[in-house]
Design a protein around this motif. Structure first.
Motif, PDB file in Angstrom:
ATOM      1  N   VAL A   1       0.851  -1.203   0.000  1.00 15.13           N
ATOM      2  CA  VAL A   1       0.000   0.000   0.000  1.00 15.13           C
ATOM      3  C   VAL A   1       0.882   1.246   0.000  1.00 15.13           C
ATOM      4  O   VAL A   1       0.670   2.170  -0.787  1.00 15.13           O
ATOM      5  CB  VAL A   1      -0.977  -0.011   1.200  1.00 15.13           C
ATOM      6  N   ALA A   2       1.893   1.282   0.865  1.00 12.63           N
ATOM      7  CA  ALA A   2       2.786   2.445   0.936  1.00 12.63           C
ATOM      8  C   ALA A   2       3.564   2.632  -0.364  1.00 12.63           C
ATOM      9  O   ALA A   2       3.684   3.762  -0.865  1.00 12.63           O
ATOM     10  CB  ALA A   2       3.749   2.281   2.119  1.00 12.63           C
ATOM     11  N   MET A   3       4.090   1.549  -0.921  1.00 10.72           N
ATOM     12  CA  MET A   3       4.871   1.631  -2.159  1.00 10.72           C
ATOM     13  C   MET A   3       4.003   2.108  -3.330  1.00 10.72           C
ATOM     14  O   MET A   3       4.392   2.992  -4.090  1.00 10.72           O
ATOM     15  CB  MET A   3       5.475   0.256  -2.473  1.00 10.72           C
ATOM     16  N   LEU A   4       2.804   1.528  -3.449  1.00 16.71           N
ATOM     17  CA  LEU A   4       1.930   1.914  -4.555  1.00 16.71           C
ATOM     18  C   LEU A   4       1.382   3.328  -4.380  1.00 16.71           C
ATOM     19  O   LEU A   4       1.225   4.063  -5.362  1.00 16.71           O
ATOM     20  CB  LEU A   4       0.797   0.902  -4.706  1.00 16.71           C
ATOM     21  N   ALA A   5       1.094   3.732  -3.151  1.00 21.87           N
ATOM     22  CA  ALA A   5       0.629   5.103  -2.904  1.00 21.87           C
ATOM     23  C   ALA A   5       1.710   6.108  -3.309  1.00 21.87           C
ATOM     24  O   ALA A   5       1.415   7.160  -3.873  1.00 21.87           O
ATOM     25  CB  ALA A   5       0.250   5.268  -1.437  1.00 21.87           C
ATOM     26  N   LYS A   6       2.951   5.766  -3.038  1.00 25.44           N
ATOM     27  CA  LYS A   6       4.067   6.626  -3.448  1.00 25.44           C
ATOM     28  C   LYS A   6       4.115   6.749  -4.971  1.00 25.44           C
ATOM     29  O   LYS A   6       4.323   7.828  -5.513  1.00 25.44           O
ATOM     30  CB  LYS A   6       5.382   6.054  -2.909  1.00 25.44           C
TER      31      LYS A   6
END
Length: 132
Positions: free
Chosen positions: A88-93
């Protein structure tokens, strides 16, 4: 006598149609709804859908749920990445900063108008679309 018979008939019909509960009351009970059947009742789904649907967030010109446009379908993304906080964090970035190379040579532009929290909600919505 006629009134009594009508009263009994109407009472029986009402009882047989749900013990006095209307269908709206029944359908709002999401406690027993399995996620594999219907995910649209989940707050993560509803919040994320609202975010990706905003024209200023630039998602829908390039992505659809089940159809590749300029970018991959949301379902393809969901099937590629497991629903973990790291993903989630990687894709949100990537949603905020843009990127290129994972899905081909066409770059995904940066999304400057979306907040980090909105990007995470959008990603959580997308990852809910994973095929079971």
């Amino acid at each position: 006598m006629k009134s009594f018979v009508w009263f009994v008939l109407v009472s029986l019909v009402m009882i047989s149609c749900g013990n006095g509960k209307n269908n709206a009351e029944k359908s709002n009970n999401t406690e027993n709804v399995p996620a594999t059947e219907d995910i649209t009742w989940k707050p993560e789904y509803q919040e994320g859908l609202a975010i990706v649907s905003k024209p200023e967030n630039l998602c829908l010109p390039c992505h659809k749920i089940d159809e590749k446009l300029t970018g991959p379908s949301y379902r393809d993304v969901a099937n590629k990445y497991e629903n973990t906080e790291e993903n989630v964090a990687m894709l949100a970035k990537k949603v905020k900063q843009g990127g290129v190379g994972v899905w081909g040579d066409v770059p995904m532009p940066a999304n400057a108008t979306i907040t980090e929290e909105e990007a995470k909600k959008a990603v959580r919505y997308i990852l809910l679309l994973r095929n079971k």
